[in-house]
Design an enzyme around this catalytic site. Structure first.
Site, PDB file in Angstrom:
ATOM      1  N   TYR A  25      64.235  57.731  54.112  1.00 39.74           N
ATOM      2  CA  TYR A  25      64.506  58.852  55.029  1.00 39.74           C
ATOM      3  C   TYR A  25      65.021  60.052  54.238  1.00 39.74           C
ATOM      4  O   TYR A  25      64.573  61.192  54.421  1.00 39.74           O
ATOM      5  CB  TYR A  25      65.537  58.429  56.082  1.00 39.74           C
ATOM      6  CG  TYR A  25      66.040  59.572  56.922  1.00 39.74           C
ATOM      7  CD1 TYR A  25      65.226  60.196  57.861  1.00 39.74           C
ATOM      8  CD2 TYR A  25      67.341  60.058  56.764  1.00 39.74           C
ATOM      9  CE1 TYR A  25      65.690  61.262  58.624  1.00 39.74           C
ATOM     10  CE2 TYR A  25      67.817  61.117  57.521  1.00 39.74           C
ATOM     11  CZ  TYR A  25      66.987  61.710  58.452  1.00 39.74           C
ATOM     12  OH  TYR A  25      67.442  62.774  59.198  1.00 39.74           O
ATOM     13  N   SER A 107      75.961  67.203  60.977  1.00 40.29           N
ATOM     14  CA  SER A 107      74.708  67.309  61.727  1.00 40.29           C
ATOM     15  C   SER A 107      74.901  66.875  63.177  1.00 40.29           C
ATOM     16  O   SER A 107      75.694  65.973  63.463  1.00 40.29           O
ATOM     17  CB  SER A 107      73.669  66.385  61.067  1.00 40.29           C
ATOM     18  OG  SER A 107      72.551  66.211  61.907  1.00 40.29           O
ATOM     19  N   GLN A 128      76.496  71.679  62.749  1.00 44.73           N
ATOM     20  CA  GLN A 128      75.081  72.081  62.844  1.00 44.73           C
ATOM     21  C   GLN A 128      74.547  71.695  64.212  1.00 44.73           C
ATOM     22  O   GLN A 128      74.729  70.572  64.668  1.00 44.73           O
ATOM     23  CB  GLN A 128      74.270  71.384  61.748  1.00 44.73           C
ATOM     24  CG  GLN A 128      72.770  71.632  61.831  1.00 44.73           C
ATOM     25  CD  GLN A 128      72.060  70.591  62.680  1.00 44.73           C
ATOM     26  OE1 GLN A 128      72.593  69.523  62.922  1.00 44.73           O
ATOM     27  NE2 GLN A 128      70.865  70.911  63.162  1.00 44.73           N
ATOM     28  N   TYR A 130      71.347  71.419  66.933  1.00 41.49           N
ATOM     29  CA  TYR A 130      69.946  71.474  67.370  1.00 41.49           C
ATOM     30  C   TYR A 130      69.953  71.939  68.810  1.00 41.49           C
ATOM     31  O   TYR A 130      70.833  71.545  69.590  1.00 41.49           O
ATOM     32  CB  TYR A 130      69.299  70.091  67.280  1.00 41.49           C
ATOM     33  CG  TYR A 130      68.892  69.716  65.875  1.00 41.49           C
ATOM     34  CD1 TYR A 130      68.024  70.522  65.154  1.00 41.49           C
ATOM     35  CD2 TYR A 130      69.364  68.559  65.281  1.00 41.49           C
ATOM     36  CE1 TYR A 130      67.648  70.183  63.862  1.00 41.49           C
ATOM     37  CE2 TYR A 130      68.981  68.201  63.983  1.00 41.49           C
ATOM     38  CZ  TYR A 130      68.127  69.023  63.288  1.00 41.49           C
ATOM     39  OH  TYR A 130      67.745  68.699  62.012  1.00 41.49           O
ATOM     40  N   THR A 156      70.043  75.268  63.597  1.00 41.61           N
ATOM     41  CA  THR A 156      68.784  75.005  62.876  1.00 41.61           C
ATOM     42  C   THR A 156      67.620  75.540  63.688  1.00 41.61           C
ATOM     43  O   THR A 156      67.446  75.190  64.852  1.00 41.61           O
ATOM     44  CB  THR A 156      68.620  73.491  62.634  1.00 41.61           C
ATOM     45  OG1 THR A 156      69.714  73.062  61.825  1.00 41.61           O
ATOM     46  CG2 THR A 156      67.318  73.188  61.922  1.00 41.61           C
ATOM     47  N   LYS A 252      69.819  78.740  60.293  1.00 41.72           N
ATOM     48  CA  LYS A 252      69.225  77.987  59.178  1.00 41.72           C
ATOM     49  C   LYS A 252      67.745  77.725  59.417  1.00 41.72           C
ATOM     50  O   LYS A 252      67.352  77.323  60.519  1.00 41.72           O
ATOM     51  CB  LYS A 252      69.977  76.656  59.057  1.00 41.72           C
ATOM     52  CG  LYS A 252      69.409  75.654  58.081  1.00 41.72           C
ATOM     53  CD  LYS A 252      70.348  74.464  57.968  1.00 41.72           C
ATOM     54  CE  LYS A 252      69.759  73.341  57.162  1.00 41.72           C
ATOM     55  NZ  LYS A 252      68.693  72.618  57.853  1.00 41.72           N
ATOM     56  N   HIS A 276      63.952  73.225  55.239  1.00 46.81           N
ATOM     57  CA  HIS A 276      64.451  71.913  55.682  1.00 46.81           C
ATOM     58  C   HIS A 276      64.203  70.847  54.606  1.00 46.81           C
ATOM     59  O   HIS A 276      63.828  69.713  54.908  1.00 46.81           O
ATOM     60  CB  HIS A 276      63.771  71.524  57.001  1.00 46.81           C
ATOM     61  CG  HIS A 276      64.641  70.743  57.935  1.00 46.81           C
ATOM     62  ND1 HIS A 276      65.193  71.272  59.069  1.00 46.81           N
ATOM     63  CD2 HIS A 276      65.055  69.445  57.901  1.00 46.81           C
ATOM     64  CE1 HIS A 276      65.892  70.351  59.696  1.00 46.81           C
ATOM     65  NE2 HIS A 276      65.840  69.228  59.005  1.00 46.81           N
TER      66      HIS A 276
HETATM   67  C1  GLV Z   1      66.576  66.112  60.447  1.00 48.07           C
HETATM   68  O1  GLV Z   1      67.324  65.524  61.182  1.00 48.07           O
HETATM   69  C2  GLV Z   1      65.661  65.576  59.497  1.00 48.07           C
HETATM   70  O2  GLV Z   1      65.402  64.378  59.526  1.00 48.07           O
HETATM   71  O3  GLV Z   1      65.154  66.353  58.668  1.00 48.07           O
END
Ligand code: GLV
Length: 387
Positions: A25, A107, A128, A130, A156, A252, A276
């Site tokens: 990830y 996040s 941050q 979303y 973001t 961002k 990103h």
């Molecule tokens: C964001 O949460 C990502 O996975 O880039």
């Protein structure tokens, strides 16, 4: 204890100790990963000018980002699922950042909640955001960040929908991992990680679970994004968020001068030139190449920061010399975190600080605030002459 001299050392230990799906990830870009790769490799096209017989004593990397004191122009970037890289990962990273004197950005898709991190730290961190379809949940999230005394909101802009990362699909990424045979086999070799996870109650998306009803699959980043993130986000929504928040605002995900001007127009305190980490639009330019036209378009109207591709203090110095007031590291600190928890994040910060400090001295400077583009050899056409 192995001798750690650079970020790659931490990455090797991180890889050994972390379940495959969380390593993947972190270490993925979207689709072909071209942008992910070029974010880092494009820094290699910038060269330093070595200066000699210059007094190198009494150096400082201390400066400011959005008016806040920082020990070096580096913040910890928001990274989803950090508490799956190691138990209570966000709390550990926030503590390391606080001790080092740089901002930690939590996040929305964290495992430890806003309240968890606030409870375990003594200085304000950044949050941050979303943007979500559910306006009540969005308002509550912003209020929770205010109640926790977060000192900046980082919105973001480049993830209304999710770019495809092949490995996450193949691994069946989820938090916590599902008890499939492949996962069990892999987890059996990660005893340190497993013991940590057994010792914490924080194993789900902490800002979500228990704060909103009717979540389809609360363990899946992909499902949650598709279900809840607002694909209709536009500049008027950002203005509304700015109003609701009422504090320092960082936008961002800006890659084009036109969007940077829009961000300045809505009154952002800073923008982050970012793709990103190469996780969204594959085939976009690296952030470091995108920086210059943005600086030219906005001048001093808004502070310009950068993330994506930064893995060393030399990268930080190059970004700063190119004109970015601040930088963010994501993967570079996650390697440290997954390798050794809080001490690993501290190690990553120490490595980067030393690289920044010594390279700055070799370039003839003692104060990061005096570093300008004259320390660099920038190849003609670095930022492109695009049709
Ligand atoms: C964001 O949460 C990502 O996975 O880039």
């Amino acid at each position: 204890m192995p001798v750690i001299t650079n970020i790659e050392d931490l990455k090797r230990i991180y890889r050994r100790r972390t379940p495959r799906m969380f390593y993947d990830y972190c270490e993925s870009g979207s689709w072909t990963e071209q942008t992910f790769r070029e974010n880092s490799s494009d820094f290699d096209d910038l060269y330093f000018r070595q200066r000699v017989a210059v007094d190198m004593s009494n150096r400082t990397t201390a400066t400011k980002m959005i008016g806040q004191d920082v020990a070096m122009p580096v913040a910890l970037a928001p990274v989803g699922l950090t508490g799956m890289q190691t138990a209570d990962g966000e709390i550990k990273a926030a503590k390391a950042a606080e001790k080092f004197g740089i901002p930690f950005t939590l996040s929305t898709m964290s495992i430890c909640s806003i309240e968890d991190v606030a409870e375990h730290t003594t200085k304000p961190f950044w949050f941050q955001l979303y943007t979500m379809k559910d306006q009540d949940y969005l308002a509550r999230l912003i209020q929770r960040a205010k109640d926790a005394k977060c000192s900046a909101l980082v919105v973001t802009l480049d993830l209304q929908i999710l770019g495809q990362r092949h490995k996450d699909l193949k691994n069946g990424l989820s938090a916590p991992p599902k008890p499939t045979l492949a996962n069990m086999v892999n987890l059996a070799t990660k005893w340190r990680w497993g013991l940590g996870m057994l010792g914490t109650k924080r194993r789900q998306f902490g800002n979500i679970v228990g704060h909103i009803d009717d979540v389809g699959d609360p363990s899946s980043l992909m499902a949650w994004t598709a279900e809840q993130f607002d694909p209709a986000l536009d500049w008027s929504a950002i203005e509304k968020i700015k109003e609701m928040w009422g504090g320092p605002l960082i936008l961002k995900g800006v890659m084009e001068p036109e969007d940077a001007v829009m961000a300045a127009n809505v009154g952002a305190d800073a923008i982050v030139v970012s793709n990103h980490g190469g996780r969204q639009l594959d085939g976009a330019l690296s952030s470091i190449r995108a920086l210059d036209p943005i600086l030219q378009a906005v001048g001093d109207r808004v502070e310009v920061h950068i993330d994506s591709g930064i893995r060393s203090g030399q990268d930080v110095l190059k970004a700063r010399a190119m004109g970015a007031k601040g930088t963010y590291i994501g993967r570079a600190y996650i390697y440290g975190l997954g390798a050794m928890g809080e001490a690993g994040v501290t190690k990553a910060l120490e490595v980067i600080h030393k690289e920044l400090d010594v390279s700055m001295a070799f370039c003839g400077h003692r104060d990061i605030n005096n570093v300008g583009r004259d320390i660099l050899k920038v190849p003609a056409g670095f930022s492109g002459d695009w049709q």
